[in-house]
Design a protein around this motif. Structure first.
Motif, mmCIF file in Angstrom:
data_model
loop_
_atom_site.group_PDB
_atom_site.id
_atom_site.type_symbol
_atom_site.label_atom_id
_atom_site.label_comp_id
_atom_site.label_asym_id
_atom_site.label_seq_id
_atom_site.Cartn_x
_atom_site.Cartn_y
_atom_site.Cartn_z
ATOM 1 N N HIS A 385 68.692 20.868 42.062
ATOM 2 C CA HIS A 385 67.756 19.748 41.880
ATOM 3 C C HIS A 385 66.375 20.111 42.430
ATOM 4 N N GLU A 386 66.340 20.785 43.563
ATOM 5 C CA GLU A 386 65.060 21.162 44.174
ATOM 6 C C GLU A 386 64.291 22.131 43.287
ATOM 7 N N LYS A 387 64.997 23.098 42.693
ATOM 8 C CA LYS A 387 64.338 24.082 41.839
ATOM 9 C C LYS A 387 63.783 23.446 40.562
ATOM 10 N N ASN A 388 64.418 22.383 40.120
ATOM 11 C CA ASN A 388 63.941 21.690 38.916
ATOM 12 C C ASN A 388 62.800 20.730 39.214
ATOM 13 N N GLY A 389 62.450 20.614 40.507
ATOM 14 C CA GLY A 389 61.287 19.812 40.871
ATOM 15 C C GLY A 389 61.642 18.503 41.536
ATOM 16 N N MET A 390 61.489 18.443 42.858
ATOM 17 C CA MET A 390 61.681 17.194 43.583
ATOM 18 C C MET A 390 60.327 16.500 43.716
ATOM 19 N N ARG A 391 60.279 15.234 43.382
ATOM 20 C CA ARG A 391 59.019 14.497 43.436
ATOM 21 C C ARG A 391 58.584 14.292 44.891
ATOM 22 N N ARG A 392 57.269 14.265 45.087
ATOM 23 C CA ARG A 392 56.751 13.930 46.398
ATOM 24 C C ARG A 392 56.873 12.430 46.622
ATOM 25 N N LEU A 393 56.761 12.020 47.873
ATOM 26 C CA LEU A 393 56.743 10.593 48.163
ATOM 27 C C LEU A 393 55.518 9.947 47.524
ATOM 28 N N ARG A 394 55.682 8.729 47.071
ATOM 29 C CA ARG A 394 54.554 7.990 46.513
ATOM 30 C C ARG A 394 53.669 7.493 47.649
ATOM 31 N N GLY A 395 52.413 7.220 47.331
ATOM 32 C CA GLY A 395 51.503 6.649 48.310
ATOM 33 C C GLY A 395 50.555 7.643 48.937
#
Length: 418
Positions: A385-395
């Motif tokens: 999942h991390e290699k496929n792109g983990m989103r950053r926190l919003r805000g």
């Protein structure tokens, strides 16, 4: 590919005529034959690499000008894509015995095989059904159930080693989330770090229980030994309310740790003490409390909420008191908007756990004799999942407010929230 196509490819060989190979074949067979030839060409290229290395060491065939000379050939194998295939490799001898070409070691490297096996396993392909889903080639070998299982063990162990062993130097962390996930009766404790640029990084996995302070303390101590660095003077610890979690965080980070309790967990706890018909009103009051712009307003709403709960159930009010000011830590930091929503719940790590559950749901037979199997699966799912792109926190607009607050060494946030 049909047996007829495989036979045609074998009879024609890499150098066969296109007309002879493709005549009277369907479009599907033609495309399958193209893939077959591509795989055969890849193997031929591998053999050519070996021959070039032999030529550089031994010179022209039938000659013996140096200390190395040809010594016949033998059957070997090469990795192409997601399977192992047979080749014939030349043998070399030198002053100290047989010499193994460097090209052979690279052709036999299992790294790519392990990666491809891992991808398929995480997408629900079982070891017994592995062969039908890889690219066709009639002479593929080494794809038995046991060989596929060994490949996944190697790949998943690498992912576990990466999560638990990669250096954390170069990152500055503003928060850490710790929680546990149950996999087939085994608890795995996970730690997720939040960096100064609001990126999420899985930083630790350990079999154990979140109710065991020693397990969590060991995990955090190992993380600290890998160069875990705080951005400022304080670190936000976002927890679900387990006493062992708080004890461990405070033991490792001391007074530098600011505890933010997940309000959704507390909401679920309080619901157990009040009638079901009041659950919707409780949700509205909790949402209002967590969404108020300033700390003074939130403190007033907290008192009103407690008084309301006390009028219904003393146990419900006591459950709210158990979290107390730790519900308002992010309020005291001055963070609002989307970033506050992200930092006042454990949703970031819960969403990661949902990925793990989804990728592990098709595993039917867990091996009780393999002690690391479940934590390896957890690591493989998280890293995929991390290699496929983990989103950053919003805000991101509120990021500087958070960073400045954490830099303030004199800020007694927990007392301020009280």
């Amino acid at each position: 590919m049909t047996k007829r196509t495989e036979k045609a490819v074998r009879e024609q060989g890499v150098g066969g005529t296109v007309q002879g190979l493709f005549s009277n074949l369907s479009g599907e067979d033609v495309q399958a034959a193209m893939l077959e030839r591509a795989k055969m060409a890849a193997l031929a290229f591998g053999v050519e690499l070996l021959e070039q290395e032999v030529l550089s060491l031994c010179g022209a065939r039938y000659g013996r000008d140096g200390e190395f000379y040809r010594y016949g050939s033998e059957k070997s194998s090469a990795i192409v894509g997601a399977a192992r295939y047979p080749i014939t490799r030349p043998r070399i001898r030198g002053p100290e015995g047989e010499v193994y070409p460097e090209a052979l070691e690279k052709l036999r490297s299992v790294d790519l095989l392990d990666t491809e096996v891992s991808k398929r396993m995480l997408r629900g392909v079982s070891t017994r059904n592995y062969e039908p889903v890889i690219e066709s080639y009639s002479e593929k070998i080494g794809i038995s159930k046991s060989s596929v299982s060994r490949a996944f063990i190697r790949a998943s162990q690498k992912e576990l080693d990466a999560i638990n062993g990669d250096t954390l130097e170069g990152h500055a962390f503003v928060a850490v989330l710790i929680d546990g996930i149950e996999i087939a009766g085994t608890m795995v404790v996970a730690a997720l770090g939040i960096t100064e640029d609001l990126r999420k990084i899985p930083i630790g996995l350990k079999e154990g229980d979140t109710e065991n302070a020693e397990v969590v303390t060991d995990l955090l101590t190992q993380i600290m030994g890998r160069g875990f660095t705080l951005y400022g003077e304080r670190l936000l610890g976002i927890l679900d309310g387990g006493k062992a979690l708080k004890k461990a965080v405070k033991k490792v980070f001391g007074e530098r740790a600011l505890i933010q309790r997940c309000w959704l967990h507390k909401l679920r706890n309080i619901r157990a003490y009040i009638p079901e018909k009041m659950h919707s009103q409780l949700l509205l009051r909790m949402r209002k409390l967590m969404g108020l712009a300033t700390l003074p307003l939130a403190q007033m709403a907290y008192k009103e909420l407690r008084a309301w709960l006390e009028s219904i159930s003393h146990e419900a009010a006591a459950s709210l008191d158990e979290a107390g000011v730790e519900l308002l830590t992010v309020h005291a930091l001055g963070v609002t908007g989307e970033l506050r929503k992200c930092l006042t719940t454990t949703n970031a790590i819960e969403s990661l756990f949902s990925v793990v559950r989804r990728k592990c749901r098709k595993v039917k037979n867990w091996n009780s004799n393999e002690t690391k199997q479940k934590v390896r699966w957890c690591a493989a799912a998280i890293r995929d999942h991390e290699k496929n792109g983990m989103r950053r926190l919003r805000g991101v607009k509120q990021r500087n407010i958070l960073l400045n607050a954490l830099l303030n060494a004199g800020l007694d946030t927990q007392s301020k929230a009280a």
